[in-house]
Motif scaffolding. Structure first.
Motif, PDB file in Angstrom:
ATOM      1  N   PHE A 205     -10.412  -7.355   6.592  1.00 32.35           N
ATOM      2  CA  PHE A 205      -9.244  -7.140   5.738  1.00 32.35           C
ATOM      3  C   PHE A 205      -8.172  -6.455   6.592  1.00 32.35           C
ATOM      4  O   PHE A 205      -8.333  -5.325   7.011  1.00 32.35           O
ATOM      5  CB  PHE A 205      -9.740  -6.255   4.586  1.00 32.35           C
ATOM      6  N   LEU A 206      -7.091  -7.183   6.933  1.00 38.40           N
ATOM      7  CA  LEU A 206      -5.991  -6.626   7.714  1.00 38.40           C
ATOM      8  C   LEU A 206      -4.804  -6.402   6.786  1.00 38.40           C
ATOM      9  O   LEU A 206      -4.208  -7.357   6.287  1.00 38.40           O
ATOM     10  CB  LEU A 206      -5.590  -7.585   8.849  1.00 38.40           C
ATOM     11  N   GLY A 207      -4.474  -5.142   6.531  1.00 40.29           N
ATOM     12  CA  GLY A 207      -3.421  -4.850   5.567  1.00 40.29           C
ATOM     13  C   GLY A 207      -2.342  -3.954   6.113  1.00 40.29           C
ATOM     14  O   GLY A 207      -2.308  -3.626   7.307  1.00 40.29           O
ATOM     15  N   GLN A 208      -1.454  -3.557   5.235  1.00 44.15           N
ATOM     16  CA  GLN A 208      -0.368  -2.658   5.587  1.00 44.15           C
ATOM     17  C   GLN A 208      -0.617  -1.289   4.952  1.00 44.15           C
ATOM     18  O   GLN A 208      -1.164  -1.209   3.847  1.00 44.15           O
ATOM     19  CB  GLN A 208       0.969  -3.229   5.113  1.00 44.15           C
ATOM     20  N   PRO A 209      -0.238  -0.224   5.632  1.00 49.20           N
ATOM     21  CA  PRO A 209      -0.499   1.118   5.094  1.00 49.20           C
ATOM     22  C   PRO A 209       0.434   1.459   3.940  1.00 49.20           C
ATOM     23  O   PRO A 209       1.550   0.957   3.861  1.00 49.20           O
ATOM     24  CB  PRO A 209      -0.241   2.023   6.304  1.00 49.20           C
ATOM     25  N   TYR A 210      -0.062   2.317   3.055  1.00 47.24           N
ATOM     26  CA  TYR A 210       0.761   2.854   1.968  1.00 47.24           C
ATOM     27  C   TYR A 210       1.397   1.733   1.138  1.00 47.24           C
ATOM     28  O   TYR A 210       2.581   1.760   0.840  1.00 47.24           O
ATOM     29  CB  TYR A 210       1.842   3.787   2.526  1.00 47.24           C
ATOM     30  N   SER A 211       0.618   0.738   0.765  1.00 42.56           N
ATOM     31  CA  SER A 211       1.158  -0.418   0.067  1.00 42.56           C
ATOM     32  C   SER A 211       0.286  -0.756  -1.142  1.00 42.56           C
ATOM     33  O   SER A 211      -0.944  -0.707  -1.068  1.00 42.56           O
ATOM     34  CB  SER A 211       1.218  -1.613   1.021  1.00 42.56           C
ATOM     35  N   SER A 212       0.916  -1.117  -2.242  1.00 38.62           N
ATOM     36  CA  SER A 212       0.198  -1.383  -3.491  1.00 38.62           C
ATOM     37  C   SER A 212      -0.802  -2.532  -3.423  1.00 38.62           C
ATOM     38  O   SER A 212      -1.907  -2.416  -3.967  1.00 38.62           O
ATOM     39  CB  SER A 212       1.203  -1.635  -4.624  1.00 38.62           C
ATOM     40  N   PRO A 213      -0.479  -3.684  -2.799  1.00 38.97           N
ATOM     41  CA  PRO A 213      -1.471  -4.772  -2.757  1.00 38.97           C
ATOM     42  C   PRO A 213      -2.779  -4.357  -2.099  1.00 38.97           C
ATOM     43  O   PRO A 213      -3.859  -4.778  -2.531  1.00 38.97           O
ATOM     44  CB  PRO A 213      -0.756  -5.853  -1.938  1.00 38.97           C
ATOM     45  N   GLU A 214      -2.713  -3.527  -1.070  1.00 34.19           N
ATOM     46  CA  GLU A 214      -3.915  -3.079  -0.406  1.00 34.19           C
ATOM     47  C   GLU A 214      -4.737  -2.146  -1.300  1.00 34.19           C
ATOM     48  O   GLU A 214      -5.971  -2.191  -1.297  1.00 34.19           O
ATOM     49  CB  GLU A 214      -3.554  -2.372   0.906  1.00 34.19           C
ATOM     50  N   LEU A 215      -4.071  -1.309  -2.076  1.00 40.03           N
ATOM     51  CA  LEU A 215      -4.782  -0.435  -3.012  1.00 40.03           C
ATOM     52  C   LEU A 215      -5.492  -1.258  -4.080  1.00 40.03           C
ATOM     53  O   LEU A 215      -6.661  -1.012  -4.402  1.00 40.03           O
ATOM     54  CB  LEU A 215      -3.802   0.538  -3.662  1.00 40.03           C
ATOM     55  N   LEU A 216      -4.813  -2.254  -4.620  1.00 42.99           N
ATOM     56  CA  LEU A 216      -5.429  -3.122  -5.628  1.00 42.99           C
ATOM     57  C   LEU A 216      -6.616  -3.880  -5.033  1.00 42.99           C
ATOM     58  O   LEU A 216      -7.634  -4.073  -5.698  1.00 42.99           O
ATOM     59  CB  LEU A 216      -4.387  -4.099  -6.178  1.00 42.99           C
ATOM     60  N   ALA A 217      -6.476  -4.301  -3.782  1.00 44.53           N
ATOM     61  CA  ALA A 217      -7.575  -5.001  -3.118  1.00 44.53           C
ATOM     62  C   ALA A 217      -8.787  -4.095  -2.962  1.00 44.53           C
ATOM     63  O   ALA A 217      -9.926  -4.518  -3.176  1.00 44.53           O
ATOM     64  CB  ALA A 217      -7.115  -5.514  -1.758  1.00 44.53           C
ATOM     65  N   ALA A 218      -8.547  -2.843  -2.583  1.00 46.82           N
ATOM     66  CA  ALA A 218      -9.651  -1.885  -2.421  1.00 46.82           C
ATOM     67  C   ALA A 218     -10.385  -1.686  -3.745  1.00 46.82           C
ATOM     68  O   ALA A 218     -11.625  -1.648  -3.792  1.00 46.82           O
ATOM     69  CB  ALA A 218      -9.103  -0.557  -1.909  1.00 46.82           C
ATOM     70  N   GLN A 219      -9.640  -1.584  -4.825  1.00 47.51           N
ATOM     71  CA  GLN A 219     -10.252  -1.424  -6.141  1.00 47.51           C
ATOM     72  C   GLN A 219     -11.044  -2.666  -6.537  1.00 47.51           C
ATOM     73  O   GLN A 219     -12.114  -2.573  -7.151  1.00 47.51           O
ATOM     74  CB  GLN A 219      -9.163  -1.107  -7.165  1.00 47.51           C
ATOM     75  N   TYR A 220     -10.529  -3.834  -6.151  1.00 47.02           N
ATOM     76  CA  TYR A 220     -11.223  -5.084  -6.468  1.00 47.02           C
ATOM     77  C   TYR A 220     -12.526  -5.199  -5.671  1.00 47.02           C
ATOM     78  O   TYR A 220     -13.552  -5.643  -6.199  1.00 47.02           O
ATOM     79  CB  TYR A 220     -10.318  -6.273  -6.178  1.00 47.02           C
ATOM     80  N   ILE A 221     -12.490  -4.809  -4.408  1.00 48.04           N
ATOM     81  CA  ILE A 221     -13.700  -4.834  -3.581  1.00 48.04           C
ATOM     82  C   ILE A 221     -14.782  -3.969  -4.225  1.00 48.04           C
ATOM     83  O   ILE A 221     -15.958  -4.347  -4.290  1.00 48.04           O
ATOM     84  CB  ILE A 221     -13.388  -4.343  -2.155  1.00 48.04           C
ATOM     85  N   ASP A 222     -14.388  -2.809  -4.723  1.00 51.02           N
ATOM     86  CA  ASP A 222     -15.339  -1.890  -5.347  1.00 51.02           C
ATOM     87  C   ASP A 222     -15.992  -2.502  -6.573  1.00 51.02           C
ATOM     88  O   ASP A 222     -17.178  -2.284  -6.842  1.00 51.02           O
ATOM     89  CB  ASP A 222     -14.608  -0.595  -5.716  1.00 51.02           C
ATOM     90  N   SER A 223     -15.241  -3.306  -7.312  1.00 51.85           N
ATOM     91  CA  SER A 223     -15.746  -3.825  -8.585  1.00 51.85           C
ATOM     92  C   SER A 223     -16.395  -5.200  -8.480  1.00 51.85           C
ATOM     93  O   SER A 223     -17.224  -5.554  -9.329  1.00 51.85           O
ATOM     94  CB  SER A 223     -14.603  -3.899  -9.610  1.00 51.85           C
TER      95      SER A 223
END
Length: 306
Positions: A205-223
């Motif tokens: 997972f290559l993302g950008q720091p401090y960005s909403s799409p990456e936060l949503l992705a992290a939450q999705y990975i968890d679930s």
């Protein structure tokens, strides 16, 4: 979504410099490019690819088309996308960067109504090594293997693929979501695709720091994601309270979603750790973390010659 060897591909903007260069290379690699679209007055064939001025005309000549690769100028993307949708094309890959955000939002709204899949804008495309290449990535860097890559970083995906290939860690699927602030398909969709793909054993997972799409992705990975994930967010080690991106990026972010203030305790990193994601502190650490996922091959014992 369909990305197979026989998928019929249209290139909108085929006479632009990117179109001329990559249409030839993709066709040589086996991509089934059936037509191109240009706004120029001359519509002579380009490298045995028939060129038209209207998508509707191309469809009448070559039949139904699966995917449109959009390489037009930024201010032409909306018209190109709407024309493709109107002609019944259900998958759009937008390579063009810096599309006016309101244009892209309008296009995505129409895509939702017509159930059209959109990748980009600012996407390098997608690639299944040795099977399918669509976009502007460098296919010689990729090799077949068990690692899926999802990227929202310009050109870093190519560099990672080259590094992994040198270490015998091939790729199952590589996809660039695009570096623009307004996106079509998101991390969650591609994470689920790779979760369901039997050939993918690990995900990068290559993302950008401090960005909403990456936060949503992290939450999705968890679930929802059970496969091992390695994440790298270039710039996350930079000093806090710094705004990333130029003026255009900042303006677009305000139009697309609210940017969270940067803090030392970043929410995305916290969510990634909670989801059990291995986080690379630098680029060089990514291959090492991936190698740790797969069991080491036993060394061949040396037979004594005595």
């Amino acid at each position: 979504m369909k990305w197979e060897t026989d998928s019929k591909v249209l290139i909108q903007g085929i006479t632009n410099p990117l179109g001329v260069s990559y249409a030839t290379r993709m066709k040589a690699q086996g991509t089934n490019i059936v037509a191109g679209i240009t706004l120029d007055e001359q519509t002579s064939d380009t490298h045995d690819i028939p060129v038209f001025t209207l998508v509707e005309e191309a469809v009448k000549q070559v039949g139904p088309i699966d995917i449109s690769l959009i390489l037009t100028a930024p201010y032409e993307v909306l018209d190109a996308g709407l024309e493709a949708i109107s002609a019944g094309i259900k998958q759009l890959v937008i390579v063009t960067s810096w599309v006016p955000p309101l244009d892209l939002i309008t296009l995505l709204q129409q895509a939702e109504v017509t159930n059209t899949f959109v990748l980009g804008s600012g996407s390098e495309g997608l690639l299944v090594p040795d099977k399918f290449w669509l976009g502007i990535m460098e296919p010689t860097f990729y090799s077949h293997g068990p690692v899926g890559i999802i990227s929202r970083c310009d050109r870093l995906m190519d560099e990672l693929a080259k590094t992994l290939t040198k270490r015998d860690l091939g790729q199952s699927l590589a996809v660039s979501l695009g570096s623009d602030r307004v996106m079509g398909s998101n991390f969650e969709q591609w994470l689920q695709i790779m979760e369901e793909d039997d050939t993918t054993k690990a995900i990068v997972f290559l993302g950008q720091p401090y960005s909403s799409p990456e936060l949503l992705a992290a939450q999705y990975i968890d679930s929802a994601i059970e496969k091992p994930v390695v994440a790298y967010l270039p710039g996350i080690q930079a000093p806090i309270n710094r705004s990333f991106g130029d003026a255009t990026s900042i303006i677009v972010s305000q139009l697309s979603y609210q940017t969270r203030p940067t803090t030392g305790d970043d929410q995305t990193l916290t969510a990634l750790r909670k989801a059990g994601v291995k986080i690379a502190k630098n680029f060089e650490e990514i291959p090492r973390l991936i190698q740790g996922i797969f069991p080491r091959k036993p060394r061949k014992s040396r037979t004594s010659t005595r």
